[in-house]
Write a protein that holds these residues in place. Structure first.
Motif, mmCIF file in Angstrom:
data_model
loop_
_atom_site.group_PDB
_atom_site.id
_atom_site.type_symbol
_atom_site.label_atom_id
_atom_site.label_comp_id
_atom_site.label_asym_id
_atom_site.label_seq_id
_atom_site.Cartn_x
_atom_site.Cartn_y
_atom_site.Cartn_z
ATOM 1 N N GLN A 47 27.618 46.883 48.363
ATOM 2 C CA GLN A 47 28.966 46.526 48.824
ATOM 3 C C GLN A 47 29.869 46.206 47.632
ATOM 4 N N THR A 48 29.326 45.487 46.663
ATOM 5 C CA THR A 48 30.099 45.136 45.469
ATOM 6 C C THR A 48 30.439 46.383 44.664
ATOM 7 N N ASP A 49 29.479 47.278 44.499
ATOM 8 C CA ASP A 49 29.739 48.529 43.778
ATOM 9 C C ASP A 49 30.809 49.350 44.488
ATOM 10 N N LEU A 50 30.725 49.431 45.815
ATOM 11 C CA LEU A 50 31.732 50.149 46.592
ATOM 12 C C LEU A 50 33.106 49.522 46.390
ATOM 13 N N ALA A 51 33.165 48.207 46.425
ATOM 14 C CA ALA A 51 34.430 47.506 46.228
ATOM 15 C C ALA A 51 35.012 47.799 44.852
ATOM 16 N N ASP A 52 34.169 47.831 43.832
ATOM 17 C CA ASP A 52 34.638 48.149 42.475
ATOM 18 C C ASP A 52 35.288 49.533 42.428
ATOM 19 N N VAL A 53 34.643 50.505 43.073
ATOM 20 C CA VAL A 53 35.175 51.873 43.084
ATOM 21 C C VAL A 53 36.490 51.918 43.861
ATOM 22 N N LEU A 54 36.531 51.288 45.019
ATOM 23 C CA LEU A 54 37.753 51.277 45.828
ATOM 24 C C LEU A 54 38.907 50.617 45.079
ATOM 25 N N ALA A 55 38.618 49.533 44.375
ATOM 26 C CA ALA A 55 39.663 48.861 43.597
ATOM 27 C C ALA A 55 40.165 49.767 42.483
ATOM 28 N N GLY A 92 42.597 52.125 43.675
ATOM 29 C CA GLY A 92 43.834 51.532 44.170
ATOM 30 C C GLY A 92 43.835 51.220 45.655
ATOM 31 N N ASP A 93 42.695 51.352 46.311
ATOM 32 C CA ASP A 93 42.582 51.028 47.733
ATOM 33 C C ASP A 93 42.181 49.555 47.856
ATOM 34 N N PHE A 94 43.168 48.694 47.627
ATOM 35 C CA PHE A 94 42.902 47.269 47.537
ATOM 36 C C PHE A 94 42.438 46.648 48.852
ATOM 37 N N ALA A 95 42.984 47.101 49.976
ATOM 38 C CA ALA A 95 42.590 46.528 51.264
ATOM 39 C C ALA A 95 41.118 46.809 51.556
ATOM 40 N N SER A 96 40.688 48.044 51.321
ATOM 41 C CA SER A 96 39.280 48.383 51.547
ATOM 42 C C SER A 96 38.378 47.691 50.533
ATOM 43 N N ALA A 97 38.847 47.559 49.299
ATOM 44 C CA ALA A 97 38.069 46.863 48.277
ATOM 45 C C ALA A 97 37.865 45.405 48.674
ATOM 46 N N LYS A 98 38.926 44.781 49.159
ATOM 47 C CA LYS A 98 38.811 43.380 49.567
ATOM 48 C C LYS A 98 37.805 43.233 50.701
ATOM 49 N N TYR A 145 34.318 43.560 49.207
ATOM 50 C CA TYR A 145 33.943 42.338 48.475
ATOM 51 C C TYR A 145 33.614 41.218 49.450
ATOM 52 N N GLU A 146 34.408 41.087 50.517
ATOM 53 C CA GLU A 146 34.148 40.021 51.474
ATOM 54 C C GLU A 146 32.822 40.236 52.203
ATOM 55 N N GLY A 147 32.464 41.498 52.458
ATOM 56 C CA GLY A 147 31.149 41.786 53.037
ATOM 57 C C GLY A 147 30.028 41.377 52.097
ATOM 58 N N LEU A 156 37.338 38.988 43.604
ATOM 59 C CA LEU A 156 38.399 38.829 44.602
ATOM 60 C C LEU A 156 39.657 38.224 43.963
ATOM 61 N N GLY A 157 39.467 37.315 43.027
ATOM 62 C CA GLY A 157 40.609 36.735 42.313
ATOM 63 C C GLY A 157 41.332 37.770 41.475
#
Length: 79
Positions: A16-24, A27-33, A36-38, A59-60
């Motif tokens: 989940q963290t790796d996916l969030a890093d890629v999404l961020a 530039g897909d910040f909503a999906s990244a957030k 990260y929350e998952g 997240l910060g």
């Protein structure tokens, strides 16, 4: 001793963290957030304080990139 189930959950959190890093990075910040929350939820279930701190920091940083300075400060303080 860590059970197999705990290990699988830990890997799910890491993915989940790796996916969030890629999404961020894309530039897909909503999906990244959301990702990260998952991951944060899994780390919290595992009582993994090191990972919780790292995810709060991510997240910060994400909030800072979005101009959400109050949330960014709160997340970095929690980290």
């Amino acid at each position: 001793m860590c059970s197999l189930r705990d290990g699988v959950k830990r890997q799910q959190g890491a993915l989940q963290t790796d996916l969030a890093d890629v999404l961020a990075a894309m530039g897909d910040f909503a999906s990244a957030k959301a990702a990260y929350e998952g991951a944060l939820e899994i780390a919290t279930e595992q009582d993994d304080t090191r990972t919780i701190g790292a995810i709060e920091g991510q997240l910060g940083t994400l909030a800072m990139r979005q101009g959400e300075l109050k949330e960014a400060a709160e997340r970095h303080q929690a980290a």
